[in-house]
Design a protein around this motif. Sequence first.
Motif, short mmCIF file in Angstrom:
data_model
loop_
_atom_site.label_atom_id
_atom_site.label_comp_id
_atom_site.label_asym_id
_atom_site.label_seq_id
_atom_site.Cartn_x
_atom_site.Cartn_y
_atom_site.Cartn_z
N LEU A 61 31.44 40.88 34.56
CA LEU A 61 30.58 41.24 33.43
C LEU A 61 30.32 42.74 33.37
O LEU A 61 30.26 43.33 32.29
CB LEU A 61 29.26 40.46 33.50
CG LEU A 61 29.42 38.96 33.24
CD1 LEU A 61 28.11 38.24 33.53
CD2 LEU A 61 29.88 38.68 31.83
N PHE A 62 30.19 43.39 34.53
CA PHE A 62 30.05 44.85 34.55
C PHE A 62 31.31 45.50 33.98
O PHE A 62 31.23 46.46 33.22
CB PHE A 62 29.78 45.35 35.97
CG PHE A 62 28.33 45.34 36.35
CD1 PHE A 62 27.54 46.45 36.13
CD2 PHE A 62 27.76 44.20 36.90
CE1 PHE A 62 26.18 46.44 36.47
CE2 PHE A 62 26.42 44.18 37.25
CZ PHE A 62 25.63 45.30 37.03
N ASP A 63 32.47 44.96 34.31
CA ASP A 63 33.73 45.49 33.78
C ASP A 63 33.79 45.31 32.26
O ASP A 63 34.21 46.21 31.54
CB ASP A 63 34.92 44.80 34.44
CG ASP A 63 36.23 45.32 33.91
OD1 ASP A 63 36.48 46.54 34.01
OD2 ASP A 63 37.02 44.51 33.38
N VAL A 64 33.37 44.16 31.78
CA VAL A 64 33.35 43.92 30.33
C VAL A 64 32.42 44.91 29.64
O VAL A 64 32.75 45.46 28.59
CB VAL A 64 32.96 42.45 30.02
CG1 VAL A 64 32.65 42.25 28.54
CG2 VAL A 64 34.06 41.50 30.46
N ALA A 65 31.27 45.17 30.24
CA ALA A 65 30.34 46.14 29.65
C ALA A 65 30.97 47.53 29.59
O ALA A 65 30.82 48.24 28.59
CB ALA A 65 29.04 46.18 30.46
N HIS A 66 31.70 47.93 30.62
CA HIS A 66 32.37 49.23 30.62
C HIS A 66 33.45 49.28 29.55
O HIS A 66 33.61 50.30 28.86
CB HIS A 66 32.96 49.55 31.99
CG HIS A 66 31.93 49.83 33.03
ND1 HIS A 66 31.08 50.92 32.99
CD2 HIS A 66 31.61 49.16 34.16
CE1 HIS A 66 30.29 50.90 34.03
NE2 HIS A 66 30.58 49.84 34.76
N ARG A 67 34.18 48.19 29.39
CA ARG A 67 35.22 48.15 28.35
C ARG A 67 34.60 48.21 26.95
O ARG A 67 35.14 48.87 26.07
CB ARG A 67 36.07 46.89 28.50
CG ARG A 67 37.01 46.94 29.71
CD ARG A 67 37.87 45.71 29.82
NE ARG A 67 38.62 45.48 28.60
CZ ARG A 67 38.99 44.26 28.19
NH1 ARG A 67 38.68 43.19 28.90
NH2 ARG A 67 39.66 44.11 27.08
N LEU A 68 33.48 47.52 26.75
CA LEU A 68 32.81 47.57 25.45
C LEU A 68 32.28 48.97 25.17
O LEU A 68 32.36 49.46 24.04
CB LEU A 68 31.67 46.55 25.39
CG LEU A 68 32.09 45.09 25.28
CD1 LEU A 68 30.90 44.17 25.52
CD2 LEU A 68 32.72 44.80 23.92
N THR A 69 31.74 49.62 26.20
CA THR A 69 31.26 51.00 26.05
C THR A 69 32.41 51.91 25.60
O THR A 69 32.24 52.70 24.67
CB THR A 69 30.68 51.50 27.38
OG1 THR A 69 29.52 50.72 27.70
CG2 THR A 69 30.30 52.97 27.31
N ALA A 70 33.55 51.79 26.23
CA ALA A 70 34.70 52.62 25.87
C ALA A 70 35.20 52.28 24.46
O ALA A 70 35.57 53.17 23.69
CB ALA A 70 35.82 52.42 26.88
N HIS A 71 35.16 51.02 24.11
CA HIS A 71 35.65 50.57 22.80
C HIS A 71 34.75 51.04 21.65
O HIS A 71 35.23 51.49 20.62
CB HIS A 71 35.76 49.04 22.80
CG HIS A 71 36.28 48.46 21.54
ND1 HIS A 71 37.59 48.59 21.14
CD2 HIS A 71 35.66 47.73 20.58
CE1 HIS A 71 37.76 47.97 19.98
NE2 HIS A 71 36.60 47.45 19.62
#
Length: 99
Positions: A61-71
């Motif tokens: 979930l932390f990785d998904v949050a980082h990907r959403l931030t970048a997106h």
Amino acid sequence: MVVIRDLYNVRPRPADGAPTPLTDEEERRYRAVLFSELGNEIADRGWARYPAYTPEERRRLFDVAHRLTAHWGQRVLVAVEDPCRVRLHLAGHEAPPLS
């Protein structure tokens, strides 16, 4: 006569009660689903809650949050609400208290 057969996609079984780890392909697809589903929910409400029972689920979930931030180019924050639940939210969008 002994016949040897090749076994494909066979993995050792984990100890009793332990979860089976995901293959690399399953992990990639699961993260893509989380990115899409949680991203849509955060875009609609500004926040989303999701269960996370293991350290691996929390890392995911932390990785998904980082990907959403970048997106999005907007920071997606992660907060652990309790031992079984994580909240992802945009800055300034707080989730209502747990019932």
